[in-house]
Design an enzyme around this catalytic site. Structure first.
Site, short mmCIF file in Angstrom:
data_model
loop_
_atom_site.label_atom_id
_atom_site.label_comp_id
_atom_site.label_asym_id
_atom_site.label_seq_id
_atom_site.Cartn_x
_atom_site.Cartn_y
_atom_site.Cartn_z
N ASP A 1 -5.19 3.08 5.28
CA ASP A 1 -5.49 2.75 6.71
C ASP A 1 -4.72 2.24 7.73
OD1 ASP A 1 -5.24 0.30 5.34
OD2 ASP A 1 -6.77 -0.68 6.61
N LEU B 1 -1.86 4.85 -3.42
CA LEU B 1 -3.08 4.57 -2.55
C LEU B 1 -2.89 3.05 -2.01
CD1 LEU B 1 -5.13 5.80 -5.50
CD2 LEU B 1 -5.70 6.64 -3.35
N ASP B 2 -2.95 2.68 -0.79
CA ASP B 2 -3.20 1.49 -0.49
C ASP B 2 -4.38 0.66 -0.93
OD1 ASP B 2 -2.73 -0.78 1.61
OD2 ASP B 2 -4.41 -0.05 2.48
N ASN B 3 -4.32 -0.68 -0.84
CA ASN B 3 -5.45 -1.21 -1.41
C ASN B 3 -6.47 -1.81 -0.55
OD1 ASN B 3 -7.42 -2.32 -3.24
ND2 ASN B 3 -6.35 -3.97 -3.72
#
Length: 231
Positions: free
Chosen positions: A182, A9-11
């Site tokens: 994103d 997961l990107d933050n």
């Protein structure tokens, strides 16, 4: 059993609301220096920051150069060339490290994935900022792994970065994993380079003007769950 038992997961912009954090940190710093704040300054800084991060992702500048350059350019934009970019950066990152604003639906997503998948944060953010936000936030309750590019010695979207991630997560094949993020240039391109499935979180319905084709695309984080579980 999940279709993708490992979720990377990107933050910023995916789990945490980076735009809100950026505005708070920028205005806090500017006020400390007695400088003007407002939408125009925020818009100018946002464009500058996006540009230098893209340079970093392409390997054209280092992280310290990135941190200096964005505030050199902002100071020039404000007509305050005598300002020290290093002092500006220290004040900005200190404020940013306190920000833990949630992206809509992020906590619900992590609650639904927790215990069913192994979760890890993958980020190019500044190490001390990311560590501070992780330790203060909802992330720590659900995500046991935090892979910050500075600590890894490589950054997204490089294959080297993801090779190091999988060296640590030895129990998983790349076919077990999916990246949610994103950024087309960091997250989706990183997945392409690493041979990992990708899901582009695109809440604003932006047009993809790159040659990177994500495996999946969603507008709301809740749409990620049926992808992970193969429903």
């Amino acid at each position: 059993m999940a279709k993708y038992p490992l979720v990377l997961l990107d933050n910023d912009g995916t789990l945490m609301d980076f735009k809100q954090a950026q505005a708070h940190a920028l205005f806090t710093m500017l006020e400390q220096f007695g400088l003007e704040t407002g939408p125009e300054v925020l818009s100018a800084y946002d464009a500058i920051n996006n540009s230098v991060w893209e340079e970093f992702e392409r390997g054209e500048i280092t992280k310290p150069q990135l941190q200096d350059k964005r505030f050199v350019l902002l100071a020039e934009h404000l007509g305050k060339k005598d300002l020290d970019p290093k002092e500006m950066n220290l004040a900005y990152t200190a404020a940013l490290g306190m920000c833990t604003f949630e992206e809509p639906g992020a906590v619900d997503l992590l609650k639904a994935l927790y215990g069913k998948c192994t979760l890890a944060v993958i980020t190019n953010g500044i190490e001390r900022v990311q560590n501070s936000r992780y330790n203060r936030s909802f992330l720590k309750d659900y995500i046991p792994y935090l892979f910050v590019s500075e600590a890894m010695g490589a950054q997204k979207p490089s294959k080297d970065y993801f090779d190091k991630v999988f060296d640590i997560l030895k129990d998983f094949d790349r076919s077990d994993a999916i990246i949610l993020g994103d950024s087309l240039t960091a997250d989706m391109a990183g997945g392409k380079n690493a041979g990992v499935a990708t899901c582009w979180y695109n809440p604003k319905g932006l047009k993809n003007n790159t040659d990177v084709v994500p495996t999946y695309e969603i507008k709301e984080l809740s749409e990620f769950l049926p992808i992970v579980f193969g429903e």
